[in-house]
Design a protein around this motif. Structure first.
Motif, PDB file in Angstrom:
ATOM      1  N   GLU A  99     -14.875 -87.272  44.601  1.00 26.56           N
ATOM      2  CA  GLU A  99     -14.052 -87.500  44.533  1.00 26.56           C
ATOM      3  C   GLU A  99     -13.345 -89.146  43.883  1.00 26.56           C
ATOM      4  N   PRO A 100     -11.988 -89.322  42.275  1.00 27.98           N
ATOM      5  CA  PRO A 100     -12.420 -90.478  41.597  1.00 27.98           C
ATOM      6  C   PRO A 100     -12.635 -91.726  42.079  1.00 27.98           C
ATOM      7  N   ALA A 101     -13.045 -92.862  41.256  1.00 29.60           N
ATOM      8  CA  ALA A 101     -13.347 -94.285  41.649  1.00 29.60           C
ATOM      9  C   ALA A 101     -13.068 -95.076  40.476  1.00 29.60           C
ATOM     10  N   ALA A 102     -11.975 -95.811  40.440  1.00 32.60           N
ATOM     11  CA  ALA A 102     -12.044 -96.715  39.258  1.00 32.60           C
ATOM     12  C   ALA A 102     -11.638 -98.253  40.165  1.00 32.60           C
ATOM     13  N   LEU A 103     -12.046 -98.986  38.979  1.00 32.38           N
ATOM     14  CA  LEU A 103     -11.877-100.091  39.475  1.00 32.38           C
ATOM     15  C   LEU A 103     -11.129-100.840  38.017  1.00 32.38           C
TER      16      LEU A 103
END
Length: 93
Positions: free
Chosen positions: A59-63
């Motif tokens: 599952e992608p995560a980004a800031l």
């Protein structure tokens, strides 16, 4: 599993740059380019761990950096949570 990316919004450009630009360089020694220790290492490692767990689940995560004055969805709630953690009264601005 959800394929929706988790986007963490932060009004701290430093926090975002730590995770996005510098973290991969620090894994080997936790020193900045001036050879001084990285500040807030414990917090940065915690953010890294959460991102790694999410990516391990595919599952992608980004800031994403947001300006404090932005009034997008969730901004008021985020301010309230931040103030609650700091123990400061929250003003809905």
């Amino acid at each position: 599993l959800s394929c929706r990316p988790a986007v963490i919004h932060s009004c701290s450009e430093y926090a975002v740059r730590c995770a996005v630009e510098w973290l991969h360089k620090w894994h080997t020694g936790w020193r900045k380019s001036d050879k001084k220790p990285v500040k807030n290492r414990d917090l940065i490692e915690e953010i890294d761990e959460l991102i790694q767990v999410r990516q391990g689940q595919m599952e992608p995560a980004a800031l994403q950096f947001v300006h404090v004055r932005d009034d997008g969805p969730g901004t008021s709630r985020a301010r309230g949570l931040a103030h609650a953690v700091q123990g400061a009264p929250h003003r809905n601005t």
